[in-house]
Scaffold this motif. Structure first.
Motif, short mmCIF file in Angstrom:
data_model
loop_
_atom_site.label_atom_id
_atom_site.label_comp_id
_atom_site.label_asym_id
_atom_site.label_seq_id
_atom_site.Cartn_x
_atom_site.Cartn_y
_atom_site.Cartn_z
N ASP A 44 0.51 -1.01 0.15
CA ASP A 44 0.36 0.01 -0.14
C ASP A 44 1.59 1.26 0.26
O ASP A 44 0.14 2.37 -0.31
CB ASP A 44 -1.18 0.01 0.98
N PHE A 47 -1.45 3.99 -1.34
CA PHE A 47 -2.50 4.31 0.01
C PHE A 47 -2.40 3.81 1.13
O PHE A 47 -3.59 3.14 1.77
CB PHE A 47 -4.27 3.72 -0.83
N PRO A 48 -1.32 4.56 2.02
CA PRO A 48 -1.51 4.18 3.58
C PRO A 48 -2.54 4.52 4.12
O PRO A 48 -3.82 5.30 3.89
CB PRO A 48 -0.50 4.68 4.02
N GLU A 49 -2.98 3.88 5.44
CA GLU A 49 -3.39 4.04 6.43
C GLU A 49 -3.32 5.02 6.53
O GLU A 49 -4.32 5.67 6.90
CB GLU A 49 -3.34 2.75 7.54
N ASN A 107 -4.84 7.53 -3.21
CA ASN A 107 -5.85 7.69 -2.69
C ASN A 107 -6.10 9.04 -1.80
O ASN A 107 -4.78 9.93 -2.45
CB ASN A 107 -6.34 7.33 -1.49
N ALA A 166 -6.15 10.86 0.44
CA ALA A 166 -5.41 11.54 1.79
C ALA A 166 -3.56 11.61 1.39
O ALA A 166 -3.52 12.38 1.71
CB ALA A 166 -5.54 10.60 2.68
#
Lengths: 381, 124
Positions: free
Chosen positions: B11, B31-33, B68, B70
């Motif tokens: 990710d 798309f890191p947490e 993502n 974010a």
């Protein structure tokens, strides 16, 4: 006009409610290739490792999944009958400390009697007799042309220590659906005492109904779990196995982006009454109908937040694509706030990428919580 | 200046920020947490680099598969820094996108237009 409180989505809340006792439900319908088999197995591995399931149980579940999936791929008969849907069905569910693995595939009616007598015989034997029966079949060496010798069923019964559940649903004069379920649990001393666990037969019947719903609603996948970043990664990998061969890279990336936004929305923003656990309870559905993919998610939110979420969605839905671009830029340029979990851009991004309004629905769960469903339509052309 | 090198994960992207070799690249999926946390060392590194950039042109490559929202916000912060850098040192941002990937192309165009800073759009 925004698609406010879209009643077509209502069945998802019903599904979620029926599955709420389970801590995992993975339900798939479609063609099962070896590639997809590997992805399903690795997703289950991720899930089981994540909750630190004991190694003995993990091995058992893994073994039974492999056997069930091989049963499907080996016997996935593809009749030359355009009117018969020959796709398969595969389910893994966790309830308390028990796992339920279910497969469904098409069989010729003329094989039903043989299958029934074989399964009934296995179910009538205790542990010792099963062992003997296994040796007997092995020594006879009457392997079928498909590579099995009926040993698979015996092994599943032995490894699981439980009776095998099955059912046939007639399709036409030639074919039926064969549903088959194995329950795997820890040794007796550690067995869970979940009130729902003894409904073995009822569970298979319920899944048959779900399978019917899946066909009616043109779904491929239902995944209900406590969502985390790990389960998101697993889903992406699954989706790759599912639509990877049929769709172009660019389209796949679009679908991935939307799935990422929706699932990160769940684990970052859902309200889960059980705040102690790591993930957030939710449901993810993937379907395909009339040249579009439908991606749907559902999760709980505090009813006090419903108006705010509705307003955000309506703002996005009511905006033209040009206005949305401006909104996106405005939000992107804002400074990060302390403890900010997302960028606040998810809904805008989803509409921009899908080219469609976002459908949504809220249902009241109890005094504090509402169930929030959201659906994105992504045309393949 | 120390090199910042991050191996890709399922990710997070591959990152190479190597002033000595003149390699500046972010590639793969992102798309890191926690995007803010993931981009913190990257932004910090670029701020360092701003203090004493190379004398030759800085070619910054973005070869992202998808990212993502974010991350999109954090990328914007990175571009703001690169724009600042361009006042001291010639900077060319190479924005790669797959043939037909209008989403990735328009993301690049969005940043470029917002900052009034021309990107080199490279079709793959």
């Amino acid at each position: 006009m925004a698609a406010n409180n879209d009643n077509n989505l209502f069945y998802i809340f019903g599904l979620y409610r029926q599955m709420k006792h389970y801590t995992l439900s993975y339900i798939y319908r479609g063609d099962i290739s070896d590639n997809l088999t590997n992805k399903i197995l690795s997703l289950a591995e991720i899930d089981m490792e994540h909750i630190s399931e004991p190694a003995t149980l993990r091995k058992k579940v893994y073994f039974i999944m492999v056997e069930s999936l091989q049963n499907i791929t080996r016997h996935q008969e593809l009749p030359d009958k355009p009117n018969v849907d020959s796709s398969s069905f595969f389910v893994i569910q966790r309830l308390g400390k028990d796992y339920y693995i279910t497969s469904g595939n098409i069989v010729e009616n003329k094989k039903i009697e043989y299958l029934k007598s074989n399964l009934n015989k296995i179910n009538s034997l205790d542990k010792e007799h099963l062992k003997e029966y296994y040796k007997e079949i092995l020594s006879q060496g009457e392997f079928s042309s498909k590579g099995g010798a009926g040993l698979g069923f015996i092994e599943m019964a032995r490894k699981s220590g439980n009776k095998l559940a099955y059912d046939f649903k007639k399709i036409n004069d030639e074919f039926s659906h064969f549903y088959f379920q194995t329950a795997v649990s820890l040794p007796d001393s550690e067995k869970s005492v979940h009130p729902e666990r003894d409904m073995h037969e009822g569970r298979l019947k319920w899944l048959e109904k779900v399978d019917k719903l899946i066909v009616e609603k043109n779904l491929n996948l239902i995944y209900q779990v406590d969502f985390t970043q790990e389960s998101l990664i697993g889903i992406l990998s699954m989706t790759e196995g599912n639509i990877g061969n049929t769709q172009e890279l660019v389209y796949r990336k679009k679908i991935f982006s939307i799935i990422i936004e929706l699932l990160q929305n769940i684990y970052k923003h859902a309200d889960d009454p059980d705040a102690k656990k790591e993930g957030k309870s939710g449901i993810f559905l993937l379907g395909e109908k009339e040249d579009s993919y439908f991606i749907t998610t559902g999760n709980l939110v505090l009813t006090s937040r419903v108006e705010t979420i509705k307003n955000r969605l309506d703002e996005v839905n009511n905006a033209s694509f040009k206005e949305l671009d401006i909104l996106y830029n405005k939000i992107m340029m804002m400074d990060d706030k302390d403890g900010q979990k997302g960028a606040g851009l998810g809904f805008s991004d989803i509409k921009l990428k899908s080219g469609n309004d976002i459908r949504y629905h809220f249902s009241t769960v109890d005094a504090d919580y509402s169930f929030f469903e959201i659906q994105v339509k992504l045309p393949t052309k | 200046m120390e090199t910042l090198k991050l191996e890709p994960t399922s990710d997070t992207p591959k990152v190479i920020l190597d002033a000595t070799a003149g390699i500046f690249e972010i590639s793969d999926r992102c798309f890191p947490e926690d995007a803010i946390r993931f981009f913190t060392p990257i932004l910090k590194w670029v701020k360092w680099y701003l203090e004493s950039p190379n004398h030759t042109t800085t070619h910054f490559n973005f070869k992202l598969e998808y990212f993502n929202t974010a991350s999109s916000k954090q990328l914007f912060k990175l571009f703001v820094l690169l724009q600042e850098l361009s006042k001291k040192n010639e900077v060319i941002i190479h924005w790669y996108y797959n043939n037909g990937d209008t989403d990735m192309l328009s993301s690049g165009e969005r940043y470029s237009q917002l900052l009034d800073f021309p990107f080199d759009m490279v079709e793959m």
